[in-house]
Motif scaffolding. Structure first.
Motif, PDB file in Angstrom:
ATOM      1  N   LEU A 128       0.951  -1.314  -0.236  1.00  0.00           N
ATOM      2  CA  LEU A 128       0.021   0.016   0.061  1.00  0.00           C
ATOM      3  C   LEU A 128       1.004   1.198  -0.317  1.00  0.00           C
ATOM      4  CD1 LEU A 128      -2.491   1.736   0.407  1.00  0.00           C
ATOM      5  CD2 LEU A 128      -2.122   1.555   3.064  1.00  0.00           C
ATOM      6  N   GLU A 129       1.759   1.269   0.762  1.00  0.00           N
ATOM      7  CA  GLU A 129       2.552   2.507   0.882  1.00  0.00           C
ATOM      8  C   GLU A 129       3.437   2.822  -0.125  1.00  0.00           C
ATOM      9  OE1 GLU A 129       3.550   2.487   5.831  1.00  0.00           O
ATOM     10  OE2 GLU A 129       4.743   1.146   4.365  1.00  0.00           O
ATOM     11  N   TYR A 130       3.822   1.610  -1.023  1.00  0.00           N
ATOM     12  CA  TYR A 130       4.523   1.778  -2.253  1.00  0.00           C
ATOM     13  C   TYR A 130       3.495   2.385  -3.229  1.00  0.00           C
ATOM     14  CZ  TYR A 130       6.657   0.672  -6.595  1.00  0.00           C
ATOM     15  OH  TYR A 130       7.191   0.431  -7.785  1.00  0.00           O
ATOM     16  N   ASN A 131       2.280   1.946  -3.165  1.00  0.00           N
ATOM     17  CA  ASN A 131       1.220   2.250  -4.173  1.00  0.00           C
ATOM     18  C   ASN A 131       1.034   3.890  -3.904  1.00  0.00           C
ATOM     19  OD1 ASN A 131       1.000  -0.105  -5.240  1.00  0.00           O
ATOM     20  ND2 ASN A 131      -0.761  -0.602  -4.148  1.00  0.00           N
ATOM     21  N   ILE A 132       0.943   4.331  -2.864  1.00  0.00           N
ATOM     22  CA  ILE A 132       0.613   5.544  -2.234  1.00  0.00           C
ATOM     23  C   ILE A 132       1.664   6.266  -2.846  1.00  0.00           C
ATOM     24  CG2 ILE A 132       0.366   7.214  -0.406  1.00  0.00           C
ATOM     25  CD1 ILE A 132      -1.177   5.331   1.153  1.00  0.00           C
ATOM     26  N   LEU A 133       3.110   6.160  -2.539  1.00  0.00           N
ATOM     27  CA  LEU A 133       3.976   7.074  -2.945  1.00  0.00           C
ATOM     28  C   LEU A 133       4.240   7.041  -4.516  1.00  0.00           C
ATOM     29  CD1 LEU A 133       6.914   5.690  -0.669  1.00  0.00           C
ATOM     30  CD2 LEU A 133       6.093   7.894  -0.619  1.00  0.00           C
ATOM     31  N   SER A 134       3.775   6.026  -5.309  1.00  0.00           N
ATOM     32  CA  SER A 134       4.044   6.083  -6.453  1.00  0.00           C
ATOM     33  C   SER A 134       2.844   7.062  -7.197  1.00  0.00           C
ATOM     34  CB  SER A 134       3.556   4.633  -7.212  1.00  0.00           C
ATOM     35  OG  SER A 134       4.700   3.705  -6.643  1.00  0.00           O
ATOM     36  N   LYS A 135       1.651   7.038  -6.374  1.00  0.00           N
ATOM     37  CA  LYS A 135       0.782   7.786  -6.883  1.00  0.00           C
ATOM     38  C   LYS A 135       0.837   9.345  -6.670  1.00  0.00           C
ATOM     39  CE  LYS A 135      -4.171   8.918  -5.745  1.00  0.00           C
ATOM     40  NZ  LYS A 135      -5.317   8.465  -4.714  1.00  0.00           N
ATOM     41  N   HIS A 136       1.540   9.792  -5.546  1.00  0.00           N
ATOM     42  CA  HIS A 136       1.799  11.020  -5.389  1.00  0.00           C
ATOM     43  C   HIS A 136       2.921  11.748  -5.558  1.00  0.00           C
ATOM     44  CE1 HIS A 136      -2.328  11.439  -3.222  1.00  0.00           C
ATOM     45  NE2 HIS A 136      -2.077  10.301  -2.482  1.00  0.00           N
ATOM     46  N   SER A 137       4.012  10.741  -5.767  1.00  0.00           N
ATOM     47  CA  SER A 137       5.226  11.305  -6.266  1.00  0.00           C
ATOM     48  C   SER A 137       5.733  10.908  -7.695  1.00  0.00           C
ATOM     49  CB  SER A 137       6.368  10.583  -5.234  1.00  0.00           C
ATOM     50  OG  SER A 137       6.086  11.041  -3.845  1.00  0.00           O
ATOM     51  N   PRO A 138       6.207  11.821  -8.351  1.00  0.00           N
ATOM     52  CA  PRO A 138       6.548  11.756  -9.885  1.00  0.00           C
ATOM     53  C   PRO A 138       7.707  10.820 -10.049  1.00  0.00           C
ATOM     54  CG  PRO A 138       7.163  14.078  -8.841  1.00  0.00           C
ATOM     55  CD  PRO A 138       6.540  13.450  -7.927  1.00  0.00           C
ATOM     56  N   ASN A 139       8.536  10.878  -8.771  1.00  0.00           N
ATOM     57  CA  ASN A 139       9.879   9.741  -8.920  1.00  0.00           C
ATOM     58  C   ASN A 139       9.643   9.200  -7.879  1.00  0.00           C
ATOM     59  OD1 ASN A 139      10.797  10.609 -11.366  1.00  0.00           O
ATOM     60  ND2 ASN A 139      11.152  12.842 -10.231  1.00  0.00           N
ATOM     61  N   LEU A 140      10.039   8.133  -7.487  1.00  0.00           N
ATOM     62  CA  LEU A 140      10.240   7.208  -6.230  1.00  0.00           C
ATOM     63  C   LEU A 140      11.371   7.656  -5.487  1.00  0.00           C
ATOM     64  CD1 LEU A 140       9.523   3.512  -7.375  1.00  0.00           C
ATOM     65  CD2 LEU A 140       7.955   4.928  -6.306  1.00  0.00           C
ATOM     66  N   PRO A 141      11.188   7.693  -4.165  1.00  0.00           N
ATOM     67  CA  PRO A 141      12.222   8.183  -3.445  1.00  0.00           C
ATOM     68  C   PRO A 141      13.421   7.536  -3.583  1.00  0.00           C
ATOM     69  CG  PRO A 141      10.619   6.939  -2.006  1.00  0.00           C
ATOM     70  CD  PRO A 141       9.993   7.011  -3.295  1.00  0.00           C
ATOM     71  N   LYS A 142      14.842   8.326  -3.512  1.00  0.00           N
ATOM     72  CA  LYS A 142      16.096   7.804  -3.416  1.00  0.00           C
ATOM     73  C   LYS A 142      16.702   7.408  -2.057  1.00  0.00           C
ATOM     74  CE  LYS A 142      17.156   9.412  -8.032  1.00  0.00           C
ATOM     75  NZ  LYS A 142      17.984  10.406  -8.948  1.00  0.00           N
ATOM     76  N   LYS A 143      15.902   8.113  -1.213  1.00  0.00           N
ATOM     77  CA  LYS A 143      16.262   8.294   0.146  1.00  0.00           C
ATOM     78  C   LYS A 143      15.174   8.575   1.238  1.00  0.00           C
ATOM     79  CE  LYS A 143      20.445  10.009   2.922  1.00  0.00           C
ATOM     80  NZ  LYS A 143      21.515  10.933   2.801  1.00  0.00           N
ATOM     81  N   VAL A 144      14.936   7.667   2.089  1.00  0.00           N
ATOM     82  CA  VAL A 144      13.733   7.591   2.980  1.00  0.00           C
ATOM     83  C   VAL A 144      14.363   7.743   4.335  1.00  0.00           C
ATOM     84  CG1 VAL A 144      11.957   6.268   3.725  1.00  0.00           C
ATOM     85  CG2 VAL A 144      12.223   6.514   1.170  1.00  0.00           C
ATOM     86  N   ALA A 145      13.470   8.491   5.124  1.00  0.00           N
ATOM     87  CA  ALA A 145      13.839   8.468   6.628  1.00  0.00           C
ATOM     88  C   ALA A 145      12.389   7.782   7.316  1.00  0.00           C
ATOM     89  CB  ALA A 145      13.881   9.970   7.093  1.00  0.00           C
ATOM     90  N   PHE A 146      12.640   6.918   8.266  1.00  0.00           N
ATOM     91  CA  PHE A 146      11.286   6.453   8.965  1.00  0.00           C
ATOM     92  C   PHE A 146      11.662   6.630  10.327  1.00  0.00           C
ATOM     93  CE2 PHE A 146       8.688   3.601  10.958  1.00  0.00           C
ATOM     94  CZ  PHE A 146       7.513   3.281  10.158  1.00  0.00           C
ATOM     95  N   VAL A 147      10.818   7.710  11.237  1.00  0.00           N
ATOM     96  CA  VAL A 147      11.091   8.102  12.327  1.00  0.00           C
ATOM     97  C   VAL A 147      10.227   7.494  13.281  1.00  0.00           C
ATOM     98  CG1 VAL A 147      10.945  10.293  13.984  1.00  0.00           C
ATOM     99  CG2 VAL A 147      11.256  10.408  11.407  1.00  0.00           C
ATOM    100  N   GLY A 148      11.095   6.958  14.350  1.00  0.00           N
ATOM    101  CA  GLY A 148      10.362   5.940  15.147  1.00  0.00           C
ATOM    102  C   GLY A 148      10.417   4.497  14.844  1.00  0.00           C
ATOM    103  N   SER A 149      11.566   3.961  14.450  1.00  0.00           N
ATOM    104  CA  SER A 149      11.493   2.603  13.635  1.00  0.00           C
ATOM    105  C   SER A 149      11.468   1.497  14.649  1.00  0.00           C
ATOM    106  CB  SER A 149      12.626   2.649  12.830  1.00  0.00           C
ATOM    107  OG  SER A 149      13.945   2.788  13.610  1.00  0.00           O
ATOM    108  N   GLY A 150      11.850   1.601  15.951  1.00  0.00           N
ATOM    109  CA  GLY A 150      11.918   0.642  16.807  1.00  0.00           C
ATOM    110  C   GLY A 150      12.948  -0.369  16.749  1.00  0.00           C
ATOM    111  N   PRO A 151      12.712  -1.509  17.519  1.00  0.00           N
ATOM    112  CA  PRO A 151      13.680  -2.451  17.454  1.00  0.00           C
ATOM    113  C   PRO A 151      13.343  -3.857  16.399  1.00  0.00           C
ATOM    114  CG  PRO A 151      11.963  -2.962  19.103  1.00  0.00           C
ATOM    115  CD  PRO A 151      11.804  -1.704  18.728  1.00  0.00           C
TER     116      PRO A 151
END
Length: 318
Positions: free
Chosen positions: A108-131
């Motif tokens: 789902l997240e991949y689909n959303i990013l593809s829908k709303h972003s002209p290009n797929l992200p090259k660099k992503v931050a995940f805040v609160g990634s946990g163990p």
């Protein structure tokens, strides 16, 4: 007290008393039972506005959200320890009983990013990634296969456990980094990310959540994507609420209010070049039994407050 006359509020208060009296929130029969009951109580769509409740209930809700976050942390640590005992932990991710949920969520997240972003992200931050950073691992492994992931968590032990899971993988060990730092101390580096994911329990109360969002708005690059998890109705007893007005400096693209088993609402936004508020679409998700053509399927990832496969539908923006 008027708000205590609400049967739903009474039930949640009773469960809160039981949960807060537990000696430990680590995985156990009693912990599982009480959190299952809590979700069953909060899950049905309910028009209640938790922000209008009395001070006593507001304080209870704040404490309950913190207890939920603590229970989630213990659960993730438990399974991360199990997986970390293998020579190749990534070969055994299916041992986690809700691994399939993460597979579906990442799609789902991949689909959303593809829908709303002209290009797929090259660099992503995940805040609160946990163990147990399954969202990052699954996205990096199956969807964003050339993207670099930077996972931020304030707990050294969480990052130590998480990094151990990918250390033996020749690909992810190069593309996935773990930073033990408060995201509020990260400034210039935020400009390098094309997308930032903000975990639901980063910022346990309204004020803390807004401080994090304002910080991201100040330092993220214009045009970068922000994905935030929120809550609606009775589900706001489980997670903090993120309102559109909280996302100052972002263009809110869409807000999802599931009406079925998905607990979290999802807010998708884009960093604006200015701090002007912008238009967005807000709507409940339609029933899975009435799926219009060309819709996206949302399946919520597991946390201690979500059990089983959970489906919701996002309508296309009009």
């Amino acid at each position: 007290m008027v708000c205590l006359e609400n049967p739903l509020v009474q039930q949640i208060c009773n469960l809160y008393e039981k949960i807060s009296s537990l000696e430990s929130l680590k995985p156990s029969k009693d912990v599982d039972m009480l959190f299952t009951q809590l979700v069953a109580t909060c899950k049905p769509p309910n028009p209640i506005d938790v922000t209008t409740l009395c001070v006593r209930i507001q304080e209870m809700r704040t404490n309950l959200i913190k207890l939920c976050g603590e229970a989630e942390g213990y659960l993730e640590s438990h399974f991360s320890s199990i997986l970390g005992s293998f020579d190749n932990p990534l070969d055994h991710l299916s041992l986690f009983p809700y691994y399939d949920n993460y597979l579906n969520l990442s799609q789902l997240e991949y689909n959303i990013l593809s829908k709303h972003s002209p290009n797929l992200p090259k660099k992503v931050a995940f805040v609160g990634s946990g163990p147990l950073p399954l969202s990052s691992i699954v996205l990096a492994s199956f969807h964003l296969t050339s993207t670099y992931f930077h996972n931020y968590d304030i707990e050294p032990s969480a990052n130590s456990m998480a990094s151990k899971l990918v250390s033996s993988d020749p690909d992810l060990s190069k593309r996935m980094k773990f930073h033990t730092t408060d995201i509020m101390d990260v400034e210039d580096d935020l400009k390098e990310f094309d997308a930032v994911f903000l975990a639901a329990l980063v910022g346990m109360d309204k004020e803390a959540k807004i401080r994090v969002i304002d910080h991201l708005a100040k330092h993220m690059a214009p045009g970068a994507t922000l994905m935030v998890r929120s809550a609606h109705g009775a589900r706001a007893f489980l997670y903090p609420i993120v309102d559109p007005c909280d996302l100052r400096g972002f263009q809110v693209l869409s807000i999802f209010h599931p009406t079925d088993d998905v607990i979290n609402s999802v807010v998708i936004a884009r960093k604006s070049p200015t701090l002007q508020p912008m238009h967005y679409h807000e709507q409940p998700l339609v029933s899975p039994m009435k799926i219009p053509p060309n819709n996206f399927l949302e399946i919520q990832a597991f946390n201690p407050l979500n059990f089983g496969n959970q489906l919701a539908i996002e309508k296309h923006l009009t």
